[in-house]
Design a protein around this motif. Sequence first.
Motif, PDB file in Angstrom:
ATOM      1  N   SER A 130      13.213  -3.073  -5.590  1.00 17.33           N
ATOM      2  CA  SER A 130      12.989  -4.328  -4.894  1.00 17.33           C
ATOM      3  C   SER A 130      11.493  -4.580  -4.794  1.00 17.33           C
ATOM      4  O   SER A 130      10.674  -3.657  -4.813  1.00 17.33           O
ATOM      5  CB  SER A 130      13.596  -4.280  -3.484  1.00 17.33           C
ATOM      6  N   LEU A 131      11.104  -5.853  -4.697  1.00 14.38           N
ATOM      7  CA  LEU A 131       9.700  -6.213  -4.598  1.00 14.38           C
ATOM      8  C   LEU A 131       9.074  -5.634  -3.338  1.00 14.38           C
ATOM      9  O   LEU A 131       7.912  -5.202  -3.344  1.00 14.38           O
ATOM     10  CB  LEU A 131       9.557  -7.744  -4.617  1.00 14.38           C
ATOM     11  N   ARG A 132       9.852  -5.576  -2.273  1.00 14.96           N
ATOM     12  CA  ARG A 132       9.348  -5.017  -1.015  1.00 14.96           C
ATOM     13  C   ARG A 132       8.972  -3.550  -1.181  1.00 14.96           C
ATOM     14  O   ARG A 132       7.895  -3.110  -0.749  1.00 14.96           O
ATOM     15  CB  ARG A 132      10.412  -5.173   0.077  1.00 14.96           C
ATOM     16  N   ASP A 133       9.870  -2.786  -1.803  1.00 14.19           N
ATOM     17  CA  ASP A 133       9.598  -1.372  -2.016  1.00 14.19           C
ATOM     18  C   ASP A 133       8.435  -1.171  -2.973  1.00 14.19           C
ATOM     19  O   ASP A 133       7.651  -0.230  -2.842  1.00 14.19           O
ATOM     20  CB  ASP A 133      10.847  -0.660  -2.553  1.00 14.19           C
ATOM     21  N   PHE A 134       8.326  -2.059  -3.961  1.00 17.32           N
ATOM     22  CA  PHE A 134       7.223  -1.969  -4.916  1.00 17.32           C
ATOM     23  C   PHE A 134       5.877  -2.132  -4.217  1.00 17.32           C
ATOM     24  O   PHE A 134       4.944  -1.351  -4.427  1.00 17.32           O
ATOM     25  CB  PHE A 134       7.400  -3.038  -5.989  1.00 17.32           C
ATOM     26  N   ILE A 135       5.777  -3.154  -3.351  1.00 18.63           N
ATOM     27  CA  ILE A 135       4.520  -3.407  -2.641  1.00 18.63           C
ATOM     28  C   ILE A 135       4.217  -2.268  -1.678  1.00 18.63           C
ATOM     29  O   ILE A 135       3.069  -1.800  -1.582  1.00 18.63           O
ATOM     30  CB  ILE A 135       4.602  -4.753  -1.883  1.00 18.63           C
ATOM     31  N   LYS A 136       5.233  -1.803  -0.972  1.00 18.54           N
ATOM     32  CA  LYS A 136       5.023  -0.712  -0.016  1.00 18.54           C
ATOM     33  C   LYS A 136       4.605   0.569  -0.726  1.00 18.54           C
ATOM     34  O   LYS A 136       3.731   1.306  -0.252  1.00 18.54           O
ATOM     35  CB  LYS A 136       6.305  -0.479   0.790  1.00 18.54           C
ATOM     36  N   HIS A 137       5.208   0.814  -1.860  1.00 13.94           N
ATOM     37  CA  HIS A 137       4.899   2.032  -2.600  1.00 13.94           C
ATOM     38  C   HIS A 137       3.495   1.993  -3.191  1.00 13.94           C
ATOM     39  O   HIS A 137       2.884   3.045  -3.446  1.00 13.94           O
ATOM     40  CB  HIS A 137       5.921   2.218  -3.727  1.00 13.94           C
ATOM     41  N   ALA A 138       2.961   0.784  -3.408  1.00 15.53           N
ATOM     42  CA  ALA A 138       1.644   0.659  -4.033  1.00 15.53           C
ATOM     43  C   ALA A 138       0.530   1.199  -3.143  1.00 15.53           C
ATOM     44  O   ALA A 138      -0.517   1.619  -3.637  1.00 15.53           O
ATOM     45  CB  ALA A 138       1.371  -0.801  -4.383  1.00 15.53           C
ATOM     46  N   VAL A 139       0.740   1.191  -1.837  1.00 19.29           N
ATOM     47  CA  VAL A 139      -0.297   1.635  -0.896  1.00 19.29           C
ATOM     48  C   VAL A 139      -0.058   3.094  -0.536  1.00 19.29           C
ATOM     49  O   VAL A 139       0.967   3.431   0.064  1.00 19.29           O
ATOM     50  CB  VAL A 139      -0.297   0.768   0.374  1.00 19.29           C
ATOM     51  N   PRO A 140      -0.993   3.985  -0.872  1.00 22.81           N
ATOM     52  CA  PRO A 140      -0.786   5.411  -0.592  1.00 22.81           C
ATOM     53  C   PRO A 140      -1.003   5.739   0.872  1.00 22.81           C
ATOM     54  O   PRO A 140      -1.865   5.141   1.534  1.00 22.81           O
ATOM     55  CB  PRO A 140      -1.835   6.088  -1.469  1.00 22.81           C
ATOM     56  N   ASP A 141      -0.223   6.685   1.402  1.00 20.84           N
ATOM     57  CA  ASP A 141      -0.482   7.174   2.750  1.00 20.84           C
ATOM     58  C   ASP A 141      -1.371   8.409   2.711  1.00 20.84           C
ATOM     59  O   ASP A 141      -1.803   8.913   3.746  1.00 20.84           O
ATOM     60  CB  ASP A 141       0.823   7.477   3.494  1.00 20.84           C
ATOM     61  N   SER A 142      -1.652   8.879   1.487  1.00 20.03           N
ATOM     62  CA  SER A 142      -2.563  10.001   1.297  1.00 20.03           C
ATOM     63  C   SER A 142      -3.133   9.926  -0.108  1.00 20.03           C
ATOM     64  O   SER A 142      -2.388   9.970  -1.089  1.00 20.03           O
ATOM     65  CB  SER A 142      -1.842  11.343   1.500  1.00 20.03           C
ATOM     66  N   ALA A 143      -4.454   9.815  -0.195  1.00 18.36           N
ATOM     67  CA  ALA A 143      -5.095   9.752  -1.506  1.00 18.36           C
ATOM     68  C   ALA A 143      -4.913  11.065  -2.256  1.00 18.36           C
ATOM     69  O   ALA A 143      -4.661  11.075  -3.461  1.00 18.36           O
ATOM     70  CB  ALA A 143      -6.582   9.440  -1.349  1.00 18.36           C
ATOM     71  N   VAL A 144      -5.025  12.172  -1.535  1.00 21.05           N
ATOM     72  CA  VAL A 144      -4.847  13.485  -2.155  1.00 21.05           C
ATOM     73  C   VAL A 144      -3.415  13.654  -2.633  1.00 21.05           C
ATOM     74  O   VAL A 144      -3.151  14.167  -3.725  1.00 21.05           O
ATOM     75  CB  VAL A 144      -5.214  14.610  -1.168  1.00 21.05           C
ATOM     76  N   GLY A 145      -2.467  13.187  -1.796  1.00 22.70           N
ATOM     77  CA  GLY A 145      -1.055  13.276  -2.181  1.00 22.70           C
ATOM     78  C   GLY A 145      -0.754  12.453  -3.419  1.00 22.70           C
ATOM     79  O   GLY A 145       0.018  12.866  -4.283  1.00 22.70           O
ATOM     80  N   ALA A 146      -1.380  11.268  -3.533  1.00 25.05           N
ATOM     81  CA  ALA A 146      -1.170  10.420  -4.708  1.00 25.05           C
ATOM     82  C   ALA A 146      -1.656  11.116  -5.975  1.00 25.05           C
ATOM     83  O   ALA A 146      -0.995  11.086  -7.011  1.00 25.05           O
ATOM     84  CB  ALA A 146      -1.903   9.090  -4.517  1.00 25.05           C
TER      85      ALA A 146
END
Length: 422
Positions: A130-146
């Motif tokens: 879904s577009l909502r999940d796509f946008i939410k997933h685009a923003v990392p909650d951890s740069a190291v984790g990404a």
Amino acid sequence: MKHKLTVYIGIAMVLGIVVGYTNHMLWPDPDTARQIADHISLITEIFLRLIKMIIGPLVFTSLVAGVAHMGDMKTIGRVGGKAMIWFITASLVSLFIGLIMVNLLQPGHALNIPLPAVNTATGVQEANFSLRDFIKHAVPDSAVGALANNEVLQIVVFAILFGLAAASAGHKAKVLVGLIEEASHVVLKITGYVMSLAPIAVFAAMAATVTEHGPGILLSYGRYMASFYFSLFILWLVMVAVGYAILGKTALRVVSLVRAPFVVAFTTASSEAAYPSMMRQLEKVPVSEKIVSFVLPLGYSFNLDGSMMYSTFAVMFIAQAYGMEISTTQQIVMLLTLMITSKGMAAVPRGSLVVVAATLEMFHLPAAGLLLVLGVDQFLDMGRSATNVLGNGIATTVVAKWEGENVDAGTTDEDEELAAAA
């Protein structure tokens, strides 16, 4: 070295076909052939792991260095803004043409390859697209984790913010940006080392594929390559037509001048190899050195038209080969994802494989599908690298025109020859 690598890959592909055909004839039993193919494909699996290993560092360092060196904020706002308008539009057009053509031509439809055993129950899950999940997933909650998890989209978002902040900090971030830029060169070296193993991986990929499925699968490869080059030809026509609408006859001059870099990129399968001659040829248009030195390197990170078309084409081909249906909505989300994840990719030989590998994993498509396109990737890379050169030549000249430069050099002998040929 790049010319030798091209020859080695061609030889490796032929040898792989011969070995695979021999194995298929000696062991016609499907189960036995599959076991032999599994052993051979261990080599390509190692190659795939090496590609995944460099995804995070390659995206982060190259994109941060590129954004940080755009110049001061006024330059970014004026020249950079105009360039990005062209780049984004051209990228969307390239991706869209690739998506339309691969759906019309269906190059992988006749393969019907069974899903790998480990991924049989995976498939494409509509709830995750879904577009909502796509946008939410685009923003990392951890740069190291990404970075640790190879979340390419999140790495891109963080790298852009980091690069903009570094550019705004000015001299305070000079040392840091220099270190990241040096690190990007090291990562590119590693990428070159990994890609030097391509002949071995191509040999194993072709041998394993033909061993398991027989030589008939090569007809599908031929259809795949023909479909892709036909689609590239359409993209060339669109790029030149739009360039002519903006530049007039100067667009034809640009096409004429970039013929040499075009051929270099095609024969070496690397648009980066054509970079020095591209700068010289664009200055003959004439485009000022200031515009060329700023827009051209920016285009090499953000305006890879041929590579972007290939990304949609390859991902959809793999999905078709495995008989996996992808809805129109999912394809649009995939297009938007590729639009973002492909930015910052260095123009190195077969660099698009990195984007395709990341996209397959992100969209839960079988990672082993990359092996289906690896065997003929060299021949496709030649076309997409040359397309990148043509696209950046037109883009740089258009931005110069928008900046008020007089890119109309008048009639020359070369122009008259071009007109006579037309």
